[in-house]
Enzyme design. Structure first.
Site: not given
Ligand SMILES: NC(=O)c1ccc[n+]([C@@H]2O[C@H](COP(=O)([O-])OP(=O)(O)OC[C@H]3O[C@@H](n4cnc5c(N)ncnc54)[C@H](O)[C@@H]3O)[C@@H](O)[C@H]2O)c1
Length: 247
Positions: A13-14, A61, A87, A154, A157-158
């Protein structure tokens, strides 16, 4: 401190958000980083931005075969994988009573089962090398049962991801592999795009530090946990949440 030169990493998810910030921070510390994502255009933009120490790998993923092929390709190119950052995730905000089975299945597949797929592909190589660093980006939702943006699927899963990380830490410690989870609170990324101003204000009121995080603040915690300085930390769940949790 926190020198990662000669280390190789995969970050799922980078292509954007926290994952891209993690990849950037690892590159900055000297690592070579494979950015894995399902979005080829964003991914190409990310690797172009981060430079020659990066590699882009397109895969979903949730697709075990695609994950194995992607990770094998990285390993063939670089010879070893030292760090895996799980991620990638999707948000699910449906209240339980409106939660469709398909949304439940997809959320669990991307946010939890995918970690099983990536670890299955990477851990045997880490065992062979006698070294590995596994990081799970979980969420405060996994501890609180949601209440900010993510809801039942969500949160489940977390919470599962945190449990899986602890089991990995326990079982893989004898092989020189550590496994730790990070629980961010709200972070300014596209994931929060659906939040209304009222939801944002409610969330902000829960945060003692009074603001949302920037992606680099989560990335800094990853850099620490995969660095030589954190060699004795495993099975830990580190909150990067401005004080929401304090457990
Ligand atoms: N943003 C927040 O407030 C927040 C808070 C707590 C936890 N998180 C966690 O942090 C991590 C990153 O979140 P973010 O805010 O950067 O999200 P985001 O949606 O900005 O980015 C997520 C990335 O994951 C990729 N992705 C999604 N599904 C995928 C798949 N099936 N296969 C491959 N790639 C996939 C997307 O294309 C995207 O590039 C996640 O695990 C999220 O649950 C985020």
């Amino acid at each position: 401190m926190f020198d990662l030169s000669n280390r190789t990493a995969i970050v799922t998810g980078a292509a954007r958000g926290i994952g891209r910030a993690i990849a950037a921070a690892l590159v900055e510390r000297g690592a070579r980083v494979a950015l894995l994502d399902r979005e080829p255009t964003l991914l190409a933009e990310a690797t172009a931005q981060l430079g020659p120490a990066t590699l882009s790998v397109v895969a979903d993923v949730a697709d075990a075969a695609a994950v194995k092929a992607a990770i094998d390709a990285v390993s063939a190119r670089w010879g070893r994988i030292d760090v895996l950052v799980n991620n990638a995730a999707v948000i699910s905000s449906a209240p339980f009573l409106e939660l469709h089975p398909a949304e439940w299945e997809r959320t669990l597949a991307v946010n939890l089962t995918a970690i099983y797929h990536t670890c299955r592909a990477v851990v045997p190589m880490m065992i062979a090398n006698g070294y590995g660093r596994l990081i799970t980006i979980a969420s405060v939702a996994g501890k609180r049962g949601g209440g900010i943006l993510g809801s039942a699927a969500y949160s489940a899963a977390k919470a599962g991801a945190i449990g899986l990380t602890k089991a990995l830490a326990r079982e893989l410690a004898p092989y020189g592999i550590t496994a730790n989870a990070i629980c961010p609170g709200p972070v300014e990324t596209p994931l929060l795009a659906t939040m209304t101003p009222a939801q944002r204000a409610r969330a902000q009121a829960l945060i003692p530090l009074g603001r949302f995080a920037q992606p680099m603040e989560v990335a800094a915690a990853v850099v620490f946990l995969v660095s030589p300085e954190a060699a004795f930390i495993t099975g830990e769940t580190l909150d990067v949440d401005g004080g929401i949790t304090m457990d």
